[in-house]
Scaffold this motif. Structure first.
Motif, mmCIF file in Angstrom:
data_model
loop_
_atom_site.group_PDB
_atom_site.id
_atom_site.type_symbol
_atom_site.label_atom_id
_atom_site.label_comp_id
_atom_site.label_asym_id
_atom_site.label_seq_id
_atom_site.Cartn_x
_atom_site.Cartn_y
_atom_site.Cartn_z
ATOM 1 N N ARG A 161 -55.226 -120.623 23.774
ATOM 2 C CA ARG A 161 -54.241 -121.227 22.878
ATOM 3 C C ARG A 161 -53.032 -120.307 22.687
ATOM 4 N N ILE A 162 -53.287 -119.042 22.397
ATOM 5 C CA ILE A 162 -52.201 -118.101 22.137
ATOM 6 C C ILE A 162 -51.364 -117.851 23.392
ATOM 7 N N ALA B 219 -47.410 -119.025 24.278
ATOM 8 C CA ALA B 219 -46.407 -118.008 24.599
ATOM 9 C C ALA B 219 -45.825 -118.181 25.999
ATOM 10 N N GLY B 220 -46.266 -119.227 26.706
ATOM 11 C CA GLY B 220 -45.739 -119.456 28.044
ATOM 12 C C GLY B 220 -46.403 -118.613 29.112
ATOM 13 N N LEU B 221 -47.574 -118.083 28.804
ATOM 14 C CA LEU B 221 -48.296 -117.246 29.761
ATOM 15 C C LEU B 221 -49.497 -117.990 30.341
ATOM 16 N N ASP B 222 -49.379 -119.303 30.452
ATOM 17 C CA ASP B 222 -50.509 -120.098 30.927
ATOM 18 C C ASP B 222 -50.877 -119.780 32.373
ATOM 19 N N ARG B 223 -49.897 -119.486 33.219
ATOM 20 C CA ARG B 223 -50.209 -119.164 34.615
ATOM 21 C C ARG B 223 -50.998 -117.876 34.712
ATOM 22 N N LEU C 282 -55.046 -117.525 35.853
ATOM 23 C CA LEU C 282 -55.413 -116.622 36.943
ATOM 24 C C LEU C 282 -56.481 -115.636 36.477
ATOM 25 N N LEU C 283 -56.323 -115.108 35.266
ATOM 26 C CA LEU C 283 -57.299 -114.168 34.727
ATOM 27 C C LEU C 283 -58.629 -114.875 34.453
ATOM 28 N N PHE C 284 -58.571 -116.059 33.866
ATOM 29 C CA PHE C 284 -59.792 -116.795 33.544
ATOM 30 C C PHE C 284 -60.591 -117.145 34.794
ATOM 31 N N SER C 285 -59.907 -117.306 35.922
ATOM 32 C CA SER C 285 -60.621 -117.611 37.167
ATOM 33 C C SER C 285 -61.500 -116.454 37.606
ATOM 34 N N ARG C 286 -61.207 -115.245 37.106
ATOM 35 C CA ARG C 286 -62.014 -114.075 37.442
ATOM 36 C C ARG C 286 -63.018 -113.711 36.351
ATOM 37 N N LEU C 287 -62.770 -114.192 35.129
ATOM 38 C CA LEU C 287 -63.610 -113.789 33.999
ATOM 39 C C LEU C 287 -65.023 -114.342 34.077
ATOM 40 N N PHE C 288 -65.195 -115.515 34.666
ATOM 41 C CA PHE C 288 -66.471 -116.211 34.587
ATOM 42 C C PHE C 288 -67.224 -116.238 35.904
ATOM 43 N N ILE C 289 -66.963 -115.255 36.739
ATOM 44 C CA ILE C 289 -67.684 -115.135 38.011
ATOM 45 C C ILE C 289 -69.069 -114.540 37.732
ATOM 46 N N GLU D 123 -57.875 -106.473 30.584
ATOM 47 C CA GLU D 123 -56.698 -107.251 30.976
ATOM 48 C C GLU D 123 -56.488 -108.427 30.028
ATOM 49 N N LEU D 124 -57.598 -109.032 29.581
ATOM 50 C CA LEU D 124 -57.497 -110.134 28.627
ATOM 51 C C LEU D 124 -56.884 -109.659 27.315
ATOM 52 N N VAL D 125 -57.320 -108.496 26.846
ATOM 53 C CA VAL D 125 -56.783 -107.937 25.609
ATOM 54 C C VAL D 125 -55.295 -107.647 25.750
ATOM 55 N N ALA D 126 -54.910 -107.084 26.893
ATOM 56 C CA ALA D 126 -53.498 -106.784 27.132
ATOM 57 C C ALA D 126 -52.662 -108.059 27.168
ATOM 58 N N LEU D 127 -53.212 -109.118 27.763
ATOM 59 C CA LEU D 127 -52.489 -110.386 27.826
ATOM 60 C C LEU D 127 -52.347 -111.005 26.441
ATOM 61 N N LEU D 128 -53.385 -110.889 25.621
ATOM 62 C CA LEU D 128 -53.312 -111.380 24.249
ATOM 63 C C LEU D 128 -52.243 -110.646 23.455
ATOM 64 N N SER D 129 -52.181 -109.329 23.625
ATOM 65 C CA SER D 129 -51.199 -108.522 22.931
ATOM 66 C C SER D 129 -49.787 -108.907 23.360
ATOM 67 N N ARG D 130 -49.621 -109.142 24.645
ATOM 68 C CA ARG D 130 -48.308 -109.551 25.168
ATOM 69 C C ARG D 130 -47.920 -110.921 24.615
ATOM 70 N N ALA D 131 -48.878 -111.850 24.558
ATOM 71 C CA ALA D 131 -48.605 -113.188 24.041
ATOM 72 C C ALA D 131 -48.234 -113.134 22.568
ATOM 73 N N ARG D 132 -48.921 -112.324 21.822
ATOM 74 C CA ARG D 132 -48.631 -112.220 20.393
ATOM 75 C C ARG D 132 -47.216 -111.685 20.170
ATOM 76 N N ALA D 133 -46.825 -110.692 20.950
ATOM 77 C CA ALA D 133 -45.479 -110.132 20.816
ATOM 78 C C ALA D 133 -44.416 -111.195 21.088
ATOM 79 N N ILE D 134 -44.670 -112.052 22.085
ATOM 80 C CA ILE D 134 -43.718 -113.119 22.408
ATOM 81 C C ILE D 134 -43.605 -114.101 21.253
ATOM 82 N N LEU D 135 -44.750 -114.495 20.692
ATOM 83 C CA LEU D 135 -44.738 -115.463 19.602
ATOM 84 C C LEU D 135 -44.117 -114.893 18.339
#
Length: 206
Positions: A29-30, A34-38, A42-49, A63-75
Protein backbone atom coordinates in the motif's frame (compact mmCIF):
# COMPACT_ATOMS: atom_id res chain seq x y z
CA UNK A 1 -9.64 -10.92 10.34
CA UNK A 2 -10.04 -11.96 13.98
CA UNK A 3 -8.76 -8.67 15.43
CA UNK A 4 -11.07 -6.72 13.15
CA UNK A 5 -14.06 -8.76 14.33
CA UNK A 6 -13.17 -8.19 17.98
CA UNK A 7 -12.78 -4.47 17.39
CA UNK A 8 -16.18 -4.21 15.70
CA UNK A 9 -17.82 -5.94 18.65
CA UNK A 10 -16.19 -3.55 21.07
CA UNK A 11 -16.72 -0.34 19.09
CA UNK A 12 -18.01 -0.35 15.48
CA UNK A 13 -16.99 3.29 15.06
CA UNK A 14 -13.35 2.30 15.63
CA UNK A 15 -13.18 1.07 12.05
CA UNK A 16 -13.10 4.71 10.98
CA UNK A 17 -9.80 5.13 12.79
CA UNK A 18 -8.11 1.74 12.47
CA UNK A 19 -6.31 -0.08 9.68
CA UNK A 20 -6.14 -3.88 9.72
CA UNK A 21 -3.46 -5.20 7.40
CA UNK A 22 -0.58 -7.65 7.24
CA UNK A 23 3.00 -6.47 6.86
CA UNK A 24 3.39 -7.12 3.15
CA UNK A 25 -0.02 -5.63 2.43
CA UNK A 26 1.03 -2.53 4.33
CA UNK A 27 4.29 -2.35 2.40
CA UNK A 28 2.45 -2.74 -0.91
CA UNK A 29 0.00 0.00 0.00
CA UNK A 30 2.69 2.50 1.00
CA UNK A 31 5.02 1.75 -1.90
CA UNK A 32 2.25 1.84 -4.51
CA UNK A 33 0.92 5.14 -3.16
CA UNK A 34 4.43 6.55 -3.49
CA UNK A 35 4.69 5.43 -7.11
CA UNK A 36 7.15 2.65 -6.36
CA UNK A 37 4.87 -0.16 -7.50
CA UNK A 38 7.33 -1.44 -10.13
CA UNK A 39 10.17 -1.70 -7.62
CA UNK A 40 7.84 -3.24 -5.07
CA UNK A 41 6.53 -5.92 -7.46
CA UNK A 42 10.08 -6.80 -8.52
CA UNK A 43 11.13 -7.21 -4.88
CA UNK A 44 8.01 -9.19 -3.96
CA UNK A 45 8.75 -11.64 -6.77
CA UNK A 46 11.90 -12.59 -4.85
CA UNK A 47 10.51 -12.44 -1.31
CA UNK A 48 8.30 -15.51 -1.52
CA UNK A 49 10.61 -18.00 -3.20
CA UNK A 50 10.53 -21.28 -1.27
CA UNK A 51 13.80 -22.79 -0.13
CA UNK A 52 15.73 -19.52 -0.28
CA UNK A 53 18.84 -19.45 1.93
CA UNK A 54 18.80 -17.32 5.06
CA UNK A 55 21.51 -14.90 3.93
CA UNK A 56 19.64 -14.05 0.72
CA UNK A 57 16.38 -13.85 2.62
CA UNK A 58 17.76 -11.34 5.10
CA UNK A 59 19.16 -9.28 2.24
CA UNK A 60 15.70 -9.21 0.67
CA UNK A 61 14.12 -8.11 3.97
CA UNK A 62 16.69 -5.31 4.28
CA UNK A 63 15.77 -4.21 0.75
CA UNK A 64 12.09 -4.20 1.72
CA UNK A 65 12.83 -1.96 4.70
CA UNK A 66 14.86 0.40 2.52
CA UNK A 67 12.03 0.58 -0.02
CA UNK A 68 9.51 1.33 2.73
CA UNK A 69 11.72 4.12 4.04
CA UNK A 70 12.06 5.57 0.54
CA UNK A 71 8.28 5.40 0.00
CA UNK A 72 7.57 7.11 3.28
CA UNK A 73 9.95 9.96 2.43
CA UNK A 74 8.14 10.47 -0.89
CA UNK A 75 4.72 10.55 0.76
CA UNK A 76 5.86 12.89 3.53
CA UNK A 77 7.07 15.37 0.89
CA UNK A 78 3.93 15.12 -1.19
CA UNK A 79 1.78 18.29 -1.35
CA UNK A 80 -1.29 16.07 -1.76
CA UNK A 81 -1.23 14.54 1.70
CA UNK A 82 -4.90 13.61 1.96
CA UNK A 83 -6.21 11.00 4.38
CA UNK A 84 -5.42 8.34 1.79
CA UNK A 85 -1.79 9.38 1.76
CA UNK A 86 -1.41 9.75 5.52
CA UNK A 87 1.44 7.63 6.74
CA UNK A 88 1.64 8.65 10.39
CA UNK A 89 -0.13 6.34 12.82
CA UNK A 90 -0.99 7.10 16.42
CA UNK A 91 -0.34 3.52 17.53
CA UNK A 92 0.39 0.07 16.14
CA UNK A 93 -0.44 -3.42 17.35
CA UNK A 94 1.58 -6.28 15.90
CA UNK A 95 0.10 -9.74 16.33
CA UNK A 96 2.00 -13.00 15.79
CA UNK A 97 5.24 -11.22 16.59
CA UNK A 98 7.19 -14.47 16.60
CA UNK A 99 6.97 -14.42 12.80
CA UNK A 100 8.42 -10.91 12.56
CA UNK A 101 11.88 -9.95 11.45
CA UNK A 102 13.58 -7.34 13.66
CA UNK A 103 14.04 -5.25 10.49
CA UNK A 104 10.27 -5.14 9.98
CA UNK A 105 9.68 -3.99 13.53
CA UNK A 106 12.19 -1.17 13.33
CA UNK A 107 10.77 -0.06 9.98
CA UNK A 108 7.25 0.17 11.40
CA UNK A 109 8.52 2.37 14.21
CA UNK A 110 9.25 5.07 11.62
CA UNK A 111 5.54 5.40 10.96
CA UNK A 112 4.72 6.28 14.57
CA UNK A 113 5.13 10.01 15.04
CA UNK A 114 2.77 11.40 17.65
CA UNK A 115 4.32 14.02 19.93
CA UNK A 116 7.64 12.24 19.59
CA UNK A 117 6.27 9.17 21.38
CA UNK A 118 6.03 5.60 20.11
CA UNK A 119 2.87 3.68 20.89
CA UNK A 120 3.53 0.11 19.82
CA UNK A 121 2.41 -3.23 21.18
CA UNK A 122 3.70 -6.60 20.04
CA UNK A 123 1.92 -9.82 20.95
CA UNK A 124 3.82 -13.04 20.35
CA UNK A 125 3.95 -16.69 21.31
CA UNK A 126 7.35 -18.31 20.93
CA UNK A 127 5.76 -21.77 21.04
CA UNK A 128 3.69 -21.06 17.90
CA UNK A 129 6.62 -21.48 15.56
CA UNK A 130 4.57 -22.50 12.53
CA UNK A 131 7.12 -21.26 10.00
CA UNK A 132 10.32 -22.19 11.83
CA UNK A 133 11.19 -18.51 12.19
CA UNK A 134 10.78 -17.92 15.93
CA UNK A 135 14.55 -17.58 16.30
CA UNK A 136 14.15 -14.17 14.67
CA UNK A 137 11.65 -13.23 17.34
CA UNK A 138 14.16 -14.21 20.02
CA UNK A 139 16.75 -12.08 18.23
CA UNK A 140 14.40 -9.09 18.22
CA UNK A 141 13.81 -9.44 21.95
CA UNK A 142 17.53 -9.21 22.60
CA UNK A 143 18.10 -6.42 20.10
CA UNK A 144 18.12 -3.16 22.08
CA UNK A 145 17.79 -1.19 18.88
CA UNK A 146 14.28 -2.63 18.52
CA UNK A 147 13.20 -0.53 21.49
CA UNK A 148 12.54 -3.30 24.00
CA UNK A 149 13.28 -2.64 27.65
CA UNK A 150 12.52 -4.65 30.76
CA UNK A 151 10.82 -8.03 30.95
CA UNK A 152 7.97 -9.07 28.69
CA UNK A 153 4.46 -9.20 30.12
CA UNK A 154 3.16 -12.77 30.14
CA UNK A 155 -0.48 -13.56 29.41
CA UNK A 156 -1.98 -16.57 31.14
CA UNK A 157 -5.71 -16.34 30.38
CA UNK A 158 -7.30 -17.98 27.36
CA UNK A 159 -10.45 -16.61 25.77
CA UNK A 160 -10.83 -19.48 23.33
CA UNK A 161 -10.83 -22.72 25.32
CA UNK A 162 -13.20 -23.96 28.05
CA UNK A 163 -11.63 -25.13 31.35
CA UNK A 164 -11.97 -28.83 30.48
CA UNK A 165 -9.87 -28.36 27.36
CA UNK A 166 -7.49 -25.88 28.96
CA UNK A 167 -6.43 -28.44 31.58
CA UNK A 168 -5.74 -31.05 28.91
CA UNK A 169 -3.74 -28.59 26.83
CA UNK A 170 -1.67 -27.52 29.83
CA UNK A 171 -0.87 -31.13 30.61
CA UNK A 172 0.02 -31.91 26.99
CA UNK A 173 2.26 -28.84 26.78
CA UNK A 174 4.13 -29.70 29.98
CA UNK A 175 4.74 -33.26 28.77
CA UNK A 176 5.68 -32.79 25.14
CA UNK A 177 6.11 -29.18 24.03
CA UNK A 178 8.33 -27.49 26.61
CA UNK A 179 12.00 -27.96 27.37
CA UNK A 180 12.76 -29.21 30.86
CA UNK A 181 14.45 -25.99 31.93
CA UNK A 182 11.46 -23.90 30.83
CA UNK A 183 8.76 -25.83 32.66
CA UNK A 184 9.07 -24.19 36.09
CA UNK A 185 8.92 -20.72 34.51
CA UNK A 186 5.79 -21.24 32.43
CA UNK A 187 2.42 -20.26 33.85
CA UNK A 188 -0.53 -22.54 33.23
CA UNK A 189 -3.21 -21.05 31.06
CA UNK A 190 -6.40 -20.14 32.87
CA UNK A 191 -9.84 -19.89 31.33
CA UNK A 192 -11.55 -16.53 31.03
CA UNK A 193 -14.54 -16.17 33.41
CA UNK A 194 -16.74 -15.53 30.36
CA UNK A 195 -16.24 -19.14 29.26
CA UNK A 196 -16.75 -20.84 32.62
CA UNK A 197 -20.54 -20.97 32.28
CA UNK A 198 -20.48 -22.72 28.90
CA UNK A 199 -21.25 -26.45 28.86
CA UNK A 200 -18.47 -28.41 27.19
CA UNK A 201 -18.45 -31.93 25.75
CA UNK A 202 -15.08 -33.42 24.86
CA UNK A 203 -14.72 -36.54 22.74
CA UNK A 204 -11.62 -38.51 21.77
CA UNK A 205 -11.33 -39.29 18.06
CA UNK A 206 -8.57 -41.44 16.59
Amino acid sequence: NYLRDLTVRFDPAALNHCVFIHLHGFAARICDLAGLDRERKLLFSRLFIKGIDEKTNRANQAELVALLSRARAILMASPLRTREYATDFGAMLVDEGQDFYPEWWNSLRDFITVNGQEELLMVADYSQDLYGTAFRFEESMKNLRAGFSGPWSRLSTTYRCPPELTDLLNDYHSRFLTDEEERPQRKKAETSPQLLSNRTILEWTQ
